[in-house]
Design a protein around this motif. Structure first.
Motif, PDB file in Angstrom:
ATOM      1  N   LEU A  67      11.401  53.277 -14.598  1.00  0.00           N
ATOM      2  CA  LEU A  67      11.623  54.363 -13.696  1.00  0.00           C
ATOM      3  C   LEU A  67      10.637  54.360 -12.531  1.00  0.00           C
ATOM      4  CD1 LEU A  67      12.810  57.214 -12.802  1.00  0.00           C
ATOM      5  CD2 LEU A  67      11.124  58.293 -14.493  1.00  0.00           C
ATOM      6  N   LEU A  68       9.513  53.824 -12.976  1.00  0.00           N
ATOM      7  CA  LEU A  68       8.481  53.741 -11.815  1.00  0.00           C
ATOM      8  C   LEU A  68       8.701  52.625 -10.893  1.00  0.00           C
ATOM      9  CD1 LEU A  68       5.574  54.418 -10.583  1.00  0.00           C
ATOM     10  CD2 LEU A  68       4.718  52.768 -12.064  1.00  0.00           C
ATOM     11  N   ASN A  69       9.335  51.577 -11.362  1.00  0.00           N
ATOM     12  CA  ASN A  69       9.841  50.405 -10.508  1.00  0.00           C
ATOM     13  C   ASN A  69      11.019  50.918  -9.605  1.00  0.00           C
ATOM     14  OD1 ASN A  69       7.851  48.492 -11.470  1.00  0.00           O
ATOM     15  ND2 ASN A  69       9.319  47.922 -12.907  1.00  0.00           N
ATOM     16  N   GLU A  70      11.863  51.820 -10.119  1.00  0.00           N
ATOM     17  CA  GLU A  70      12.953  52.413  -9.513  1.00  0.00           C
ATOM     18  C   GLU A  70      12.534  53.182  -8.244  1.00  0.00           C
ATOM     19  OE1 GLU A  70      16.972  54.877  -9.936  1.00  0.00           O
ATOM     20  OE2 GLU A  70      16.030  53.858 -11.794  1.00  0.00           O
ATOM     21  N   LEU A  71      11.436  54.167  -8.439  1.00  0.00           N
ATOM     22  CA  LEU A  71      10.902  54.758  -7.609  1.00  0.00           C
ATOM     23  C   LEU A  71      10.149  54.175  -6.427  1.00  0.00           C
ATOM     24  CD1 LEU A  71       9.604  57.692  -9.885  1.00  0.00           C
ATOM     25  CD2 LEU A  71      11.663  57.690  -8.378  1.00  0.00           C
ATOM     26  N   VAL A  72       9.470  52.883  -6.767  1.00  0.00           N
ATOM     27  CA  VAL A  72       8.785  52.549  -5.702  1.00  0.00           C
ATOM     28  C   VAL A  72       9.628  51.060  -4.846  1.00  0.00           C
ATOM     29  CG1 VAL A  72       6.567  52.694  -6.500  1.00  0.00           C
ATOM     30  CG2 VAL A  72       7.826  50.662  -7.266  1.00  0.00           C
ATOM     31  N   GLU A  73      10.745  51.356  -5.361  1.00  0.00           N
ATOM     32  CA  GLU A  73      12.083  50.274  -4.744  1.00  0.00           C
ATOM     33  C   GLU A  73      11.980  50.363  -3.151  1.00  0.00           C
ATOM     34  OE1 GLU A  73      15.754  47.751  -5.676  1.00  0.00           O
ATOM     35  OE2 GLU A  73      14.464  48.729  -7.049  1.00  0.00           O
ATOM     36  N   PRO A  74      11.961  51.557  -2.598  1.00  0.00           N
ATOM     37  CA  PRO A  74      11.829  51.328  -1.062  1.00  0.00           C
ATOM     38  C   PRO A  74      10.908  50.786  -0.316  1.00  0.00           C
ATOM     39  CG  PRO A  74      11.714  53.547  -1.769  1.00  0.00           C
ATOM     40  CD  PRO A  74      11.808  52.753  -2.798  1.00  0.00           C
ATOM     41  N   VAL A  75       9.585  50.736  -1.007  1.00  0.00           N
ATOM     42  CA  VAL A  75       8.458  50.378  -0.477  1.00  0.00           C
ATOM     43  C   VAL A  75       8.579  48.787  -0.129  1.00  0.00           C
ATOM     44  CG1 VAL A  75       6.008  50.005  -0.797  1.00  0.00           C
ATOM     45  CG2 VAL A  75       6.927  51.895  -1.740  1.00  0.00           C
ATOM     46  N   LYS A  77       8.280  44.816  -0.237  1.00  0.00           N
ATOM     47  CA  LYS A  77       7.697  44.122  -1.322  1.00  0.00           C
ATOM     48  C   LYS A  77       6.303  43.739  -1.127  1.00  0.00           C
ATOM     49  CE  LYS A  77       9.925  40.717  -4.094  1.00  0.00           C
ATOM     50  NZ  LYS A  77      11.138  40.440  -4.530  1.00  0.00           N
ATOM     51  N   LEU A  78       5.909  43.553   0.162  1.00  0.00           N
ATOM     52  CA  LEU A  78       4.205  43.155   0.208  1.00  0.00           C
ATOM     53  C   LEU A  78       3.372  44.277  -0.325  1.00  0.00           C
ATOM     54  CD1 LEU A  78       2.502  40.881   1.621  1.00  0.00           C
ATOM     55  CD2 LEU A  78       2.723  42.250   3.755  1.00  0.00           C
ATOM     56  N   PHE A  79       3.841  45.493  -0.082  1.00  0.00           N
ATOM     57  CA  PHE A  79       2.982  46.593  -0.640  1.00  0.00           C
ATOM     58  C   PHE A  79       3.192  47.303  -1.636  1.00  0.00           C
ATOM     59  CE2 PHE A  79       3.389  46.493   4.070  1.00  0.00           C
ATOM     60  CZ  PHE A  79       2.011  46.166   4.623  1.00  0.00           C
ATOM     61  N   ARG A  80       4.497  46.800  -2.290  1.00  0.00           N
ATOM     62  CA  ARG A  80       4.899  47.526  -3.652  1.00  0.00           C
ATOM     63  C   ARG A  80       4.068  47.398  -4.663  1.00  0.00           C
ATOM     64  NH1 ARG A  80      10.693  45.293  -4.529  1.00  0.00           N
ATOM     65  NH2 ARG A  80      10.677  46.288  -2.475  1.00  0.00           N
ATOM     66  N   ASP A  81       3.086  46.427  -4.954  1.00  0.00           N
ATOM     67  CA  ASP A  81       2.364  46.338  -6.029  1.00  0.00           C
ATOM     68  C   ASP A  81       1.012  47.534  -5.645  1.00  0.00           C
ATOM     69  OD1 ASP A  81       3.642  44.424  -7.563  1.00  0.00           O
ATOM     70  OD2 ASP A  81       2.454  42.824  -6.787  1.00  0.00           O
ATOM     71  N   VAL A  82       0.470  47.575  -4.653  1.00  0.00           N
ATOM     72  CA  VAL A  82      -0.653  48.471  -4.316  1.00  0.00           C
ATOM     73  C   VAL A  82      -0.106  49.803  -4.572  1.00  0.00           C
ATOM     74  CG1 VAL A  82      -1.880  49.234  -2.469  1.00  0.00           C
ATOM     75  CG2 VAL A  82      -1.505  46.894  -2.597  1.00  0.00           C
ATOM     76  N   ALA A  83       1.190  50.082  -4.062  1.00  0.00           N
ATOM     77  CA  ALA A  83       1.712  51.302  -4.115  1.00  0.00           C
ATOM     78  C   ALA A  83       2.159  51.860  -5.662  1.00  0.00           C
ATOM     79  CB  ALA A  83       3.255  51.485  -3.490  1.00  0.00           C
ATOM     80  N   LYS A  84       2.461  50.892  -6.397  1.00  0.00           N
ATOM     81  CA  LYS A  84       2.886  51.251  -7.687  1.00  0.00           C
ATOM     82  C   LYS A  84       1.427  51.314  -8.697  1.00  0.00           C
ATOM     83  CE  LYS A  84       5.505  47.907  -9.331  1.00  0.00           C
ATOM     84  NZ  LYS A  84       6.036  46.813 -10.250  1.00  0.00           N
ATOM     85  N   GLN A  85       0.272  50.767  -8.411  1.00  0.00           N
ATOM     86  CA  GLN A  85      -0.851  50.979  -8.973  1.00  0.00           C
ATOM     87  C   GLN A  85      -1.440  52.238  -8.393  1.00  0.00           C
ATOM     88  OE1 GLN A  85      -3.649  47.867  -8.090  1.00  0.00           O
ATOM     89  NE2 GLN A  85      -5.347  48.713  -9.352  1.00  0.00           N
ATOM     90  N   LYS A  86      -1.250  52.615  -7.111  1.00  0.00           N
ATOM     91  CA  LYS A  86      -1.724  53.929  -6.932  1.00  0.00           C
ATOM     92  C   LYS A  86      -0.942  55.152  -7.392  1.00  0.00           C
ATOM     93  CE  LYS A  86      -2.068  56.945  -2.757  1.00  0.00           C
ATOM     94  NZ  LYS A  86      -1.924  57.210  -1.325  1.00  0.00           N
TER      95      LYS A  86
END
Length: 143
Positions: A67-75, A77-86
């Motif tokens: 679910l978290l991966n699905e929610l950060v999908e629009p971010v 790819k370069l910033f996705r890991d940072v957004a997911k961690q935050k």
């Protein structure tokens, strides 16, 4: 020997673009630097984020990670890991302060809303409506 006019314009364009990229990179580096500075309690924002993730890591199931991966999908790819961690840090903070025994979908949605800027909420609302999740409990967080 004179330099052709087109080459002078190219040099000017090159230096303007170079300085622009340097300024953009410096801006993002400075933001990261500010987040790494210790606060009054001796820990930085990034330290607390990592702490909350480590304290609640055992509560995450594969379904909740999906679910978290699905929610950060629009971010991007370069910033996705940072957004997911935050976002995971904010979710962990909520769970930690509630002293919850289990991580729920409510924690994930609430943490995502609190951790992201308002411009991302439109996409979140669409995604949650598509998953048929009731948003009435979170309306006060969208304000």
């Amino acid at each position: 020997m004179t330099v052709p006019a087109w080459l002078e314009w190219f040099y000017l364009f090159f230096w303007i673009v170079f300085l622009l990229f340097l300024a953009i990179g410096g801006y993002f580096m400075f933001r990261k630097f500010l987040k790494a500075l210790p606060k009054e309690d001796g820990k930085s924002i990034l330290d607390w984020q990592e702490y909350y993730i480590n304290q609640t890591l055992h509560l995450w199931s594969d379904e909740q990670k999906a679910l978290l991966n699905e929610l950060v999908e629009p971010v991007p790819k370069l910033f996705r890991d940072v957004a997911k961690q935050k976002i995971a840090g904010k979710i962990g903070e909520l769970v930690f302060h509630e002293q919850a025994e289990k991580l729920t979908e409510e924690h994930i949605v609430k943490g995502y809303i609190l951790a992201t800027p308002k411009r991302d909420h439109k996409w979140l609302i669409k995604t949650l409506q598509k998953k048929q999740i009731d948003l009435s409990a979170y309306q006060h967080l969208f304000q």
